[in-house]
Motif scaffolding. Structure first.
Motif, PDB file in Angstrom:
ATOM      1  N   ASP A 112       0.846  -1.190   0.000  1.00  0.00           N
ATOM      2  CA  ASP A 112       0.000   0.000   0.000  1.00  0.00           C
ATOM      3  C   ASP A 112       0.880   1.238   0.000  1.00  0.00           C
ATOM      4  N   LEU A 113       2.044   1.097   0.618  1.00  0.00           N
ATOM      5  CA  LEU A 113       2.920   2.253   0.806  1.00  0.00           C
ATOM      6  C   LEU A 113       4.365   1.797   0.662  1.00  0.00           C
ATOM      7  N   VAL A 114       5.172   2.639   0.027  1.00  0.00           N
ATOM      8  CA  VAL A 114       6.603   2.335  -0.070  1.00  0.00           C
ATOM      9  C   VAL A 114       7.378   3.409   0.694  1.00  0.00           C
ATOM     10  N   ILE A 115       8.295   2.951   1.533  1.00  0.00           N
ATOM     11  CA  ILE A 115       9.225   3.881   2.179  1.00  0.00           C
ATOM     12  C   ILE A 115      10.505   3.875   1.362  1.00  0.00           C
ATOM     13  N   VAL A 116      10.848   5.037   0.787  1.00  0.00           N
ATOM     14  CA  VAL A 116      12.114   5.143   0.060  1.00  0.00           C
ATOM     15  C   VAL A 116      13.121   5.808   0.991  1.00  0.00           C
ATOM     16  N   LEU A 117      14.196   5.087   1.312  1.00  0.00           N
ATOM     17  CA  LEU A 117      15.213   5.680   2.171  1.00  0.00           C
ATOM     18  C   LEU A 117      16.164   6.536   1.369  1.00  0.00           C
ATOM     19  N   VAL A 118      16.508   7.685   1.937  1.00  0.00           N
ATOM     20  CA  VAL A 118      17.480   8.563   1.312  1.00  0.00           C
ATOM     21  C   VAL A 118      18.549   8.827   2.370  1.00  0.00           C
ATOM     22  N   ASP A 119      19.806   8.654   2.011  1.00  0.00           N
ATOM     23  CA  ASP A 119      20.890   8.977   2.933  1.00  0.00           C
ATOM     24  C   ASP A 119      21.092  10.493   2.900  1.00  0.00           C
ATOM     25  N   ALA A 120      20.907  11.133   4.031  1.00  0.00           N
ATOM     26  CA  ALA A 120      20.956  12.599   4.087  1.00  0.00           C
ATOM     27  C   ALA A 120      22.270  13.150   3.525  1.00  0.00           C
ATOM     28  N   ARG A 121      23.353  12.385   3.707  1.00  0.00           N
ATOM     29  CA  ARG A 121      24.654  12.881   3.247  1.00  0.00           C
ATOM     30  C   ARG A 121      24.745  12.879   1.735  1.00  0.00           C
ATOM     31  N   GLN A 122      24.018  11.930   1.119  1.00  0.00           N
ATOM     32  CA  GLN A 122      24.137  11.798  -0.332  1.00  0.00           C
ATOM     33  C   GLN A 122      23.045  12.536  -1.085  1.00  0.00           C
ATOM     34  N   GLY A 123      21.921  12.754  -0.409  1.00  0.00           N
ATOM     35  CA  GLY A 123      20.809  13.409  -1.084  1.00  0.00           C
ATOM     36  C   GLY A 123      20.163  12.481  -2.102  1.00  0.00           C
TER      37      GLY A 123
END
Ligand SMILES: Nc1nc2c(ncn2[C@@H]2O[C@H](COP(=O)(O)OP(=O)(O)O)[C@@H](O)[C@H]2O)c(=O)[nH]1
Ligand SMILES: [Mg+2]
Lengths: 457, 312
Positions: A134-145
């Protein structure tokens, strides 16, 4: 895997973990979530954190993870990612190879989390995890953007018809919770999602490792104040509204299994061929779309025979209404010939418009053996399996630029558009209209492997 | 024909009903696409739930498969009584495949040695199951395993294919997309199907409560003679006698899982009703397998290894 940094929760802290999980409400609903992100963005740590902080990790599991952490990283720190990496090869290599499913409940919502690996060579695993999400969590590394993978994962979520995408901007601790860093990522992820037409997106800053803004808020900067517009990740997952995502407009009931206790095929000795069941004929299946009610005028496709719904039966009694994804048994007023693969639809439906002899679809290729135009497969769609020929590969998606390019075939983990000719017509819908009636898989007749997942355009 | 979005939430399914619906769908797919399925029925709570799901999927027709129990011979009497009675009530066929027969035919060596602590017939079950599959030409076996039980299980598909030797290859599993299951078998292959893969232990207990399913009495608190070994409580029986230095205690216990009685531990409890048990389970701090199954405590990858060899 890198050594566990020293902010990891200490073993002794974990050992005195708080109160047991309360009793989940019986009426809890279910949210299916898939996580996506590049290797080392912190997916496994995040899932471990969600489970741990919501008190779903039991003492012996923790003990196992503690021991494994000490073996891997030395004393003092607990590596929560080890909660999900279940196969020996995964623990040895410190990576997630296959889709892992985890379960937890908080308040009146239960979650099924699919942890999917991030590399391009695992695109098929992400597609698999997202197919039921129903939902996807996309992780983003704050350092890489926002990087190539972020775009790819967001694209795959949209391709798979996921209506809710949450960007978890992780490792905020490593950028000192710098607002500018977060805003830049927020702007860029929002822009990409809007372009892709994803209806509901949220961007949430977290530190999975330190447990900030995942389950508990922790100490957060003033630019992420404590109010309804700035939820923790869990709070957001608990409140996101998904019950209207189902197609409640177009009635589709693919017949899966015909129950005929009196018929020759049913070997019922003794009690099940009682006289009152002699004329019993029930069409069992799972509602794939729309709303089914007794009295509804319907037609059975492909024959086009018309009738009316007499009963919607379940073991717990008859229903006044059924919607996806309920499994029920339908009885029709008339004694018509219906079998597995037939689809019951509304009487007003234009049968021609939803009958496909040929289709265009996006497919994700999942086999080492490449797809070449002209190849023959079995195509399974709802409860029908038919022979299908791939007439043409129309394009292939460059997973790095997300541009469509000409192609003469599809290799493992490629996504591309194809034209398929069907031996037997299918009653179907465009995938974005109804995921259940727009999806199919391709099966290699030689190996019986599932070689592709497809979405009708 | 639409319904108001405001009504949609109430029309939405509760978690248990959503899981139930998924499991019924899986069972009907297997019945439709495979030739000779069987349902593994141990008399334990997970397989009791499977039986109810089969009723939901196929009644008022008969089940399109028999029930099969792989019997180590080291059973709780209460469970055997329940097993036979339940099969009779349902009017379904029960096949009992006995590990003792496999041993008598010299096909495996008895792993159980009364003088050896912790020995059991757990490994031999696999051979008996494979023999039964071959004898009856089963191509699919329903099992009650759940992904929350153990980390290797968490990666297993709902349709889990096994080669000729019953082996599971975790790195070579078919992708499973949407609710579209591919049940096609290669020669010599068969498939284990886990309709309640996505259920947790608590879901199972709550379902049992909601459906008012009867359970064998050993799931509820009762007085029993037990010995303490490696932090677990084992029932004293003809197959498990106290050893030097062990004392027999009579305690109020219940079981959280039901398996071979030589390796299944009891938990101390006074929970005598289903509601009490559900409350205790919801509050527990230890997983089901960790608390009660000696076989999975051996190593980090114990389950993964046993599955590779054909274990359920
Ligand atoms: N500093 C910091 N490190 C993190 C955070 N989340 C994860 N990590 C670390 O990043 C590495 C990769 O994490 P893992 O969960 O295995 O990533 P996955 O490959 O996406 O599953 C590990 O060393 C984690 O400890 C975070 O929020 N802050
Ligand atoms: Mg990982």
């Amino acid at each position: 895997m890198s050594a566990a940094p020293d902010h990891a929760p200490s073993a002794s802290l974990l050992a005195e973990a708080g109160d047991p999980a309360g009793m989940p409400a019986l009426r809890a609903d279910l949210l299916r979530v898939a996580t996506a992100g590049s290797v080392d963005d912190g997916k496994s740590t995040l899932i471990g954190r969600l489970l741990y902080d919501s008190k779903q990790v039991l003492a012996d599991q923790l003990e196992q993870v503690e021991q494994a952490s000490v073996r891997r990283h030395g004393a003092g720190a607990v590596d929560l990612s080890l909660l999900t990496d279940g196969l020996r090869a995964e623990r040895e290599q410190g990576i997630t190879i296959d889709v892992a499913y985890r379960y937890f409940t908080t308040g009146d919502r239960s979650f099924i989390l699919a942890d999917t690996p991030g590399h391009v060579q695992y695109t098929r695993n992400m597609v698999t995890g997202a197919s039921t999400a129903d939902l996807v969590i996309v992780l983003v590394d704050a350092r890489q953007g926002v990087i190539e993978q972020t775009r790819r994962h967001t694209f795959i979520a949209s391709l798979l018809g996921v209506r809710h995408v949450t960007f978890a901007v992780n490792k905020m601790d490593l950028v000192d919770w710098d607002e500018d860093v977060f805003r830049a990522i927020e702007t860029e992820t929002t822009r990409i999602s809007t372009q892709l037409g994803i209806p509901d997106i949220h961007v949430i800053p977290i530190s999975a490792l330190q447990g900030q803004n995942v389950v508990d808020r922790g100490e957060l900067p003033a630019w992420y104040p404590e109010d309804d517009d700035h939820p923790t990740l869990l709070r957001h997952l608990q409140t996101v509204e998904v019950s209207t995502d189902r197609n409640l407009t177009d009635l589709r009931f693919p017949v899966q299994w015909v129950i005929r206790p009196g018929a020759a095929g049913d070997t019922s000795g003794g009690r099940w061929d009682a006289d009152d069941l002699h004329d019993y004929r029930g069409y069992a299946g799972q509602v794939a779309g729309g709303v089914l009610r007794p009295g509804d005028e319907v037609q059975v496709l492909p024959s086009g025979v018309r009738s009316r719904v007499r009963r919607i039966e379940t073991l717990d009694g008859d229903l006044d209404v059924a919607t996806a994804p309920q499994s029920v048994t339908v009885h029709l007023e008339d004694d018509v010939d219906v079998s597995r693969g037939d689809v019951i639809v509304g009487a007003d439906e234009d049968a021609e418009a939803i009958t496909f002899r040929e289709l265009e679809a996006d497919v994700c290729w999942m086999s080492d053996r490449a797809l070449r135009p002209g190849a023959r497969y079995l195509l399974k769609h709802t409860t029908t399996t038919t022979v299908a020929k791939v007439d043409a590969v129309l394009d292939r998606l460059d997973l790095h630029t997300l541009e469509r390019e000409d192609a003469d075939g599809l290799e493992l983990n490629d996504i591309g558009r194809v034209r398929i000719r069907l031996k037997r017509p299918l009653v179907a819908d465009p995938y974005l209209r109804d995921r259940a009636t727009g999806a199919f898989i391709l099966i290699d007749e030689g190996t019986n492997d599932t070689v592709a997942g497809g979405m009708i355009r | 024909m639409t319904i108001d979005p405001a009504d949609a939430r109430s029309a939405g399914l509760s978690k248990l009903r959503a899981l139930e619906s998924e499991a019924i769908h899986v069972m009907r797919e297997v019945a439709s696409e495979l030739e000779r399925p069987a349902l593994l029925f141990s008399g334990g709570k997970d397989s009791i739930v499977l039986l109810r799901l089969a009723e939901k999927a196929f009644r008022p027709g008969r089940f399109p498969f028999p029930l099969v129990h792989v019997d180590t011979g080291h059973n709780f009497d209460e469970v055997v009584e329940y097993r036979d009675r339940r099969a009779a009530e349902l009017g379904e066929r029960l096949i009992v495949a006995k590990v003792q027969d496999t041993i008598d035919q010299g096909r495996v060596q008895d792993g159980y040695d009364p003088s050896k602590q912790g020995s059991s017939r757990n490994q031999q079950q696999t051979q008996t199951l494979l023999d039964a599959i071959e004898e009856h030409e089963f191509d699919a076996c329903f099992g009650g395993a759940r992904r929350d039980e153990e980390r290797a299980r968490a990666k297993e598909r709902i349709f889990s294919f096994r080669d000729d030797f019953g082996g599971w290859d975790p790195k070579n599993q078919r992708p499973e997309l949407w609710n579209l299951y591919n049940g096609r078998l290669r020669k010599g292959e068969n498939v284990r199907v886990f309709p309640i893969s996505n259920w947790t232990e608590l879901d199972v207990w709550q379902y049992i409560e909601e459906e008012r399913l009867e359970l064998p009495s050993i799931y509820f608190a009762h007085e029993r003679e037990v010995v303490r070994r490696n932090g677990m409580l084992y029932a004293v029986s003809p197959f498990l006698q106290p050893q030097d230095g062990e004392t027999v205690e009579t305690l109020s216990v219940r079981y959280r899982t039901v398996g071979d009685l030589t390796i299944t531990g009891a938990v101390e409890s006074t929970a005598s009703t289903l509601q009490d048990v559900v409350t205790e389970i919801a509050a527990t701090r230890i997983t089901e397998r960790g608390e009660t199954r000696a076989d999975d405590r051996v190593s980090e990858a114990a389950m993964e290894d046993r599955k590779a060899q054909g274990y359920f």
